[in-house]
Scaffold this active site. Sequence first.
Site, PDB file in Angstrom:
ATOM      1  N   ASN A   9       0.875  -1.173   0.000  1.00  0.00           N
ATOM      2  CA  ASN A   9       0.000   0.000   0.000  1.00  0.00           C
ATOM      3  C   ASN A   9       0.912   1.223   0.000  1.00  0.00           C
ATOM      4  O   ASN A   9       1.572   1.523   0.994  1.00  0.00           O
ATOM      5  CB  ASN A   9      -0.919   0.010   1.224  1.00  0.00           C
ATOM      6  CG  ASN A   9      -1.833   1.224   1.247  1.00  0.00           C
ATOM      7  OD1 ASN A   9      -1.439   2.339   0.916  1.00  0.00           O
ATOM      8  ND2 ASN A   9      -3.075   1.030   1.662  1.00  0.00           N
ATOM      9  N   GLU A  37      -3.956   1.702  -3.010  1.00  0.00           N
ATOM     10  CA  GLU A  37      -4.112   3.116  -2.673  1.00  0.00           C
ATOM     11  C   GLU A  37      -3.183   3.976  -3.529  1.00  0.00           C
ATOM     12  O   GLU A  37      -2.455   4.827  -3.021  1.00  0.00           O
ATOM     13  CB  GLU A  37      -3.888   3.355  -1.172  1.00  0.00           C
ATOM     14  CG  GLU A  37      -4.692   4.523  -0.651  1.00  0.00           C
ATOM     15  CD  GLU A  37      -4.652   4.686   0.856  1.00  0.00           C
ATOM     16  OE1 GLU A  37      -5.193   5.703   1.326  1.00  0.00           O
ATOM     17  OE2 GLU A  37      -4.097   3.828   1.562  1.00  0.00           O
ATOM     18  N   ASP A 149      -3.966  -4.908   0.936  1.00  0.00           N
ATOM     19  CA  ASP A 149      -4.270  -4.287   2.226  1.00  0.00           C
ATOM     20  C   ASP A 149      -5.704  -4.669   2.577  1.00  0.00           C
ATOM     21  O   ASP A 149      -6.649  -4.131   2.016  1.00  0.00           O
ATOM     22  CB  ASP A 149      -4.110  -2.773   2.107  1.00  0.00           C
ATOM     23  CG  ASP A 149      -4.480  -2.039   3.386  1.00  0.00           C
ATOM     24  OD1 ASP A 149      -4.847  -2.695   4.382  1.00  0.00           O
ATOM     25  OD2 ASP A 149      -4.398  -0.797   3.396  1.00  0.00           O
ATOM     26  N   ASN A 151      -6.952  -4.509   5.713  1.00  0.00           N
ATOM     27  CA  ASN A 151      -7.418  -3.621   6.779  1.00  0.00           C
ATOM     28  C   ASN A 151      -8.030  -4.352   7.969  1.00  0.00           C
ATOM     29  O   ASN A 151      -8.980  -3.860   8.593  1.00  0.00           O
ATOM     30  CB  ASN A 151      -8.403  -2.592   6.205  1.00  0.00           C
ATOM     31  CG  ASN A 151      -7.706  -1.274   5.878  1.00  0.00           C
ATOM     32  OD1 ASN A 151      -6.921  -0.769   6.675  1.00  0.00           O
ATOM     33  ND2 ASN A 151      -7.992  -0.729   4.718  1.00  0.00           N
ATOM     34  N   ASP A 220      -1.699  -6.189   6.041  1.00  0.00           N
ATOM     35  CA  ASP A 220      -1.439  -6.520   4.642  1.00  0.00           C
ATOM     36  C   ASP A 220      -1.125  -8.012   4.547  1.00  0.00           C
ATOM     37  O   ASP A 220      -0.352  -8.540   5.349  1.00  0.00           O
ATOM     38  CB  ASP A 220      -0.268  -5.702   4.115  1.00  0.00           C
ATOM     39  CG  ASP A 220      -0.527  -4.205   4.241  1.00  0.00           C
ATOM     40  OD1 ASP A 220      -1.046  -3.619   3.283  1.00  0.00           O
ATOM     41  OD2 ASP A 220      -0.214  -3.633   5.312  1.00  0.00           O
ATOM     42  N   ASP A 251       2.815   4.831   4.993  1.00  0.00           N
ATOM     43  CA  ASP A 251       2.619   4.330   6.362  1.00  0.00           C
ATOM     44  C   ASP A 251       2.622   2.802   6.400  1.00  0.00           C
ATOM     45  O   ASP A 251       2.603   2.207   7.478  1.00  0.00           O
ATOM     46  CB  ASP A 251       1.343   4.887   6.996  1.00  0.00           C
ATOM     47  CG  ASP A 251       0.122   4.827   6.103  1.00  0.00           C
ATOM     48  OD1 ASP A 251       0.246   4.439   4.921  1.00  0.00           O
ATOM     49  OD2 ASP A 251      -0.977   5.186   6.577  1.00  0.00           O
ATOM     50  N   HIS A 252       2.684   2.150   5.239  1.00  0.00           N
ATOM     51  CA  HIS A 252       2.798   0.697   5.134  1.00  0.00           C
ATOM     52  C   HIS A 252       4.209   0.323   4.682  1.00  0.00           C
ATOM     53  O   HIS A 252       4.920   1.140   4.087  1.00  0.00           O
ATOM     54  CB  HIS A 252       1.829   0.137   4.091  1.00  0.00           C
ATOM     55  CG  HIS A 252       0.388   0.284   4.439  1.00  0.00           C
ATOM     56  ND1 HIS A 252      -0.422  -0.786   4.766  1.00  0.00           N
ATOM     57  CD2 HIS A 252      -0.407   1.386   4.493  1.00  0.00           C
ATOM     58  CE1 HIS A 252      -1.650  -0.352   5.005  1.00  0.00           C
ATOM     59  NE2 HIS A 252      -1.671   0.957   4.843  1.00  0.00           N
TER      60      HIS A 252
END
Length: 262
Positions: A9, A37, A149, A151, A220, A251-252
């Site tokens: 991501n 994303e 991802d 979530n 993930d 942030d991943h």
Amino acid sequence: MSVSVCTFNVNSIRSRIDLILRWLKEKRDVDILCLQEIKCEEAQFPFEAFEALGYRCAVNGQKRLNGVAICSKQPLSSVEKLFGNDILDREKRLIQAQVGETLLLNCYIPRGGPESGERHDYKMRFFDALAAYVETLLKRQKRLLLLGDLNVALTDLDVYDPEVFEGAVGFLPSEKERMRTLLETGLHDCYRQIHPESRDFTWWDYRTAGIWRDEGMRIDYILASDPLCEACLGIEVDLWTRRRRSPTPSDHAPLVAEFEHL
């Protein structure tokens, strides 16, 4: 020859392209890169930058939000971007392609929200529709990879502190239930198969600088049907792109698996 498959991501491909190219050139030359994303329409995707490294890309993009892509050094065929389902097609969160004998499904599950809200309901309905679709695929396709991802942190091992995450989005009982239902279609969590007791993460909050204390979540995944799970030689989170200040990280972090063959 083994094949490396990555899910990442990137939280905006145009913001992250310099970082990704450096990673691919200097650190890890993966064969198949599945991105989530990307936050751009297909026309804005940096095809040429990936093509210069030997990739061909299939993109299901959306303006400023969501969007997924598959970049592969192996031929892609039978690319699908629409799935005939209002929930799966409402936002650009899913792309499918054939790679050799394997069907690859790259997915960005909605983040959701509080259990009483519309975004949580959409996440639950997306999981339901995805599980039904995967169940149908597995009746005719034995070699299936679903990655992305998702979530959801499924177990206590998938968060740095279960008490901190109690009642938090991504760790709700209803989300875990839907994740288990997806696995029950006939998929296996490759990371947990190889690292049954490890506590490693793929996401850390920007706001708390959690990466430097390893205060994260594992949200993930690379999920595989039986033949591909058996062919998985190894899997790891690559922190090179995350533990840095410049170029600005997502942030991943990427999750990379090695398969004996696809």
